[in-house]
Design a protein around this motif. Structure first.
Motif, PDB file in Angstrom:
ATOM      1  N   GLU A   1      -7.328  -0.539  -7.729  1.00 44.60           N
ATOM      2  CA  GLU A   1      -6.018  -0.698  -8.365  1.00 44.60           C
ATOM      3  C   GLU A   1      -5.383  -2.032  -7.986  1.00 44.60           C
ATOM      4  N   LEU A   2      -5.456  -2.394  -6.699  1.00 46.04           N
ATOM      5  CA  LEU A   2      -4.887  -3.675  -6.284  1.00 46.04           C
ATOM      6  C   LEU A   2      -5.647  -4.839  -6.907  1.00 46.04           C
ATOM      7  N   VAL A   3      -6.954  -4.749  -6.950  1.00 51.25           N
ATOM      8  CA  VAL A   3      -7.754  -5.800  -7.582  1.00 51.25           C
ATOM      9  C   VAL A   3      -7.350  -5.979  -9.039  1.00 51.25           C
TER      10      VAL A   3
ATOM     11  N   GLU B   1      -0.374  -9.569 -12.419  1.00 45.51           N
ATOM     12  CA  GLU B   1       0.850  -8.795 -12.194  1.00 45.51           C
ATOM     13  C   GLU B   1       1.309  -8.838 -10.746  1.00 45.51           C
ATOM     14  N   VAL B   2       0.418  -9.194  -9.831  1.00 39.70           N
ATOM     15  CA  VAL B   2       0.753  -9.262  -8.410  1.00 39.70           C
ATOM     16  C   VAL B   2       0.235 -10.582  -7.845  1.00 39.70           C
TER      17      VAL B   2
ATOM     18  N   TRP C   1       0.843  -1.197   0.000  1.00 42.11           N
ATOM     19  CA  TRP C   1       0.000   0.000   0.000  1.00 42.11           C
ATOM     20  C   TRP C   1       0.879   1.249   0.000  1.00 42.11           C
ATOM     21  N   ASP C   2       0.521   2.194  -0.855  1.00 45.65           N
ATOM     22  CA  ASP C   2       1.240   3.470  -0.924  1.00 45.65           C
ATOM     23  C   ASP C   2       0.797   4.333   0.255  1.00 45.65           C
TER      24      ASP C   2
ATOM     25  N   TYR D   1       3.265   0.099  -6.017  1.00 47.12           N
ATOM     26  CA  TYR D   1       2.628   0.455  -4.752  1.00 47.12           C
ATOM     27  C   TYR D   1       1.182   0.817  -5.063  1.00 47.12           C
ATOM     28  N   TRP D   2       0.234   0.081  -4.467  1.00 51.72           N
ATOM     29  CA  TRP D   2      -1.177   0.311  -4.783  1.00 51.72           C
ATOM     30  C   TRP D   2      -1.742   1.435  -3.913  1.00 51.72           C
TER      31      TRP D   2
END
Length: 347
Positions: free
Chosen positions: A212-214, A221-222, A163-164, A206-207
Motif C-alpha cells: 500500500e505504501l509503495v 500521492e505520498v 504506519w497504521d 495511514y498505510w
C-alpha cells in the motif's frame, strides 16, 4: 489493566470454536516476505510439509486473529513488543532450543531480551530485525529532511503517510521530546495523541501494508513517511522511483521479530523443521534478499551474504543496533497506547 485485557481476549476465545488443523500443513500468521516462495518452495519440497501463509499489517493483528475464530495457526511472528502478550494470553508454547540448529549463532543481544522468555524458558526464536526508518521522495525535496518536523509541515500537506500502528504514538512522543517512548505517562500519551490529531489533516493516508505504501509513492500521492527500513525502498527502486531512507535527529525505533509456536499445534514436527530452515542460511538470507531486513543469526548471515550485503545490513555493526530504540513490551500500558492511536483514527 492487563488482567482486564487478558480476560477480554479469553472471552473472545471461548466464543470462537476453532476448526481442526490439518496435520502436515503449517498455517503461519506472519509478515509479508517471511514465507516467500523464493526460499519456501525448497523447504516444502525437502520437508514434505505444506505451508499456508496469512499476512498481518500490524502487531495489533496477532491476538484478534488468533482468538477471533478467523483461522487456526501453527506459527506466528510478532515483534518484540508483542511477544510477551502472546505468552501472557497463553497462546504460545515454550521452545526446545536443542531442536533448533543455529540457535547459538543468534545475536546475544536478542536472546537476552525479556520479551521472548519466561521462567527460564524461551518462547520466541529471533528471526529478523531492522529499523522503523523514515523515507522521502528524492525529487520532492530540495533540502533533505532531517527531523520529524517534516511530517508535520504544512509544505508537505496531503502527501504525508504514517504506519497504521500504535507505534505512531512513539513517533509523536519523540517529536514532543518524550524519549522514554515505551513507558510514557498518561499525560505524555495524551500529548502524543494531540500531536497526531494536529497532524491528521496533513496526512494523505495511514498505510497498513508494504504494498500500500509503495503504491502511494508510485502514484505520487505520498512524498514522506515512515517505513520498514530496506523493504519498501527496495520495491520502489525496482520501479525506478528514487527514494531515500533516513534516521531523523529524534531517533528511530528498532524491531526484532521472532517465530513462536502456537500452543497445542498438532504439527510440531513440521514446525521445528520450519524453524530450523528459517534460522539457517536458507531462511536468513531468504528474508534478507526479499525484504532487505537484517538477520538474527549472525553466523548464517556471514556464510550466505556478500561482504557488501553484510555491511549494508549492519550485521557487523553492534553500535547501529544499540542506537535504535528497540521495541519493548508495553505491559499494563498496552491498552493505553492502543486506545490513544484508535482515538486519533476515529477523529
Amino acid at each position: 489493566m492487563k488482567i482486564r485485557m487478558i480476560a477480554s481476549y479469553t472471552m473472545a476465545l471461548s466464543v470462537a470454536a476453532a476448526p481442526a488443523l490439518a496435520e502436515g500443513t503449517l498455517n503461519v500468521l506472519t509478515w509479508e516476505g517471511y514465507a516467500d516462495s523464493s526460499f519456501l518452495d525448497q523447504f516444502v519440497e525437502e520437508s514434505g510439509c505444506e505451508v499456508n501463509a496469512t499476512y498481518v499489517g500490524s502487531n495489533d493483528d496477532f491476538a484478534p486473529k488468533l482468538m477471533g475464530g478467523g483461522g487456526v495457526y501453527d506459527l506466528i511472528t510478532p515483534s518484540i513488543d508483542t511477544t510477551a502478550l502472546m505468552i501472557d494470553l497463553d497462546l504460545v508454547e515454550p521452545l526446545d532450543p536443542s531442536m533448533i540448529e543455529g540457535w547459538d549463532g543468534i545475536y546475544p543481544k536478542f536472546l537476552a531480551l525479556d520479551g521472548i522468555q519466561r521462567d527460564g524458558e524461551y518462547y520466541g526464536m529471533p528471526y529478523s530485525w531492522g529499523a522503523i526508518a523514515f523515507m522521502y521522495l528524492d525529487k520532492a525535496f530540495d533540502e533533505p529532511p532531517t527531523s520529524l518536523d517534516a511530517l508535520w509541515s504544512e509544505e508537505n500537506s496531503g502527501k504525508i503517510s504514517l504506519w497504521d500502528d500504535k507505534s505512531s504514538i512513539y513517533v509523536a512522543a519523540r517529536r514532543n521530546g518524550d524519549m522514554n517512548i515505551y513507558n510514557l505517562s498518561d499525560e505524555q500519551i495524551a500529548a502524543a495523541r494531540e500531536s497526531l490529531i494536529e497532524q491528521k489533516p496533513l496526512v494523505r493516508k495511514y498505510w497498513s501494508t508494504a504494498g500500500e505504501l509503495v503504491d502511494l509513492y508510485k502514484a505520487g500521492e505520498v512524498i514522506i513517511s515512515n517505513t520498514w527500513a530496506g523493504y519498501q525502498s527496495s520495491l520502489l527502486a525496482a520501479e525506478g522511483i528514487e527514494v531515500t531512507e533516513f534516521i531523523p535527529e529524534e531517533g528511530a525505533e528498532g524491531w526484532m521479530d521472532s517465530w513462536m509456536v502456537v500452543k497445542n499445534t498438532p504439527n510440531r514436527e513440521c514446525a521445528y523443521k520450519f524453524l530450523n530452515m528459517q534460522l539457517s542460511e536458507q531462511g536468513q538470507c531468504g528474508v534478507a534478499n526479499v525484504n532487505g531486513y537484517s538477520a538474527a543469526n549472525a553466523e548464517a548471515a556471514r556464510s550466505c551474504m556478500t561482504d557488501e550485503q553484510f555491511e549494508a545490513l549492519h550485521q557487523d555493526d553492534p553500535e547501529y543496533l544499540d542506537s535504535l530504540l528497540i521495541w519493548a513490551p508495553l505491559g499494563d500500558r498496552f491498552e493505553a497506547y492502543l486506545n490513544a492511536w484508535n482515538s486519533v483514527k476515529a477523529q
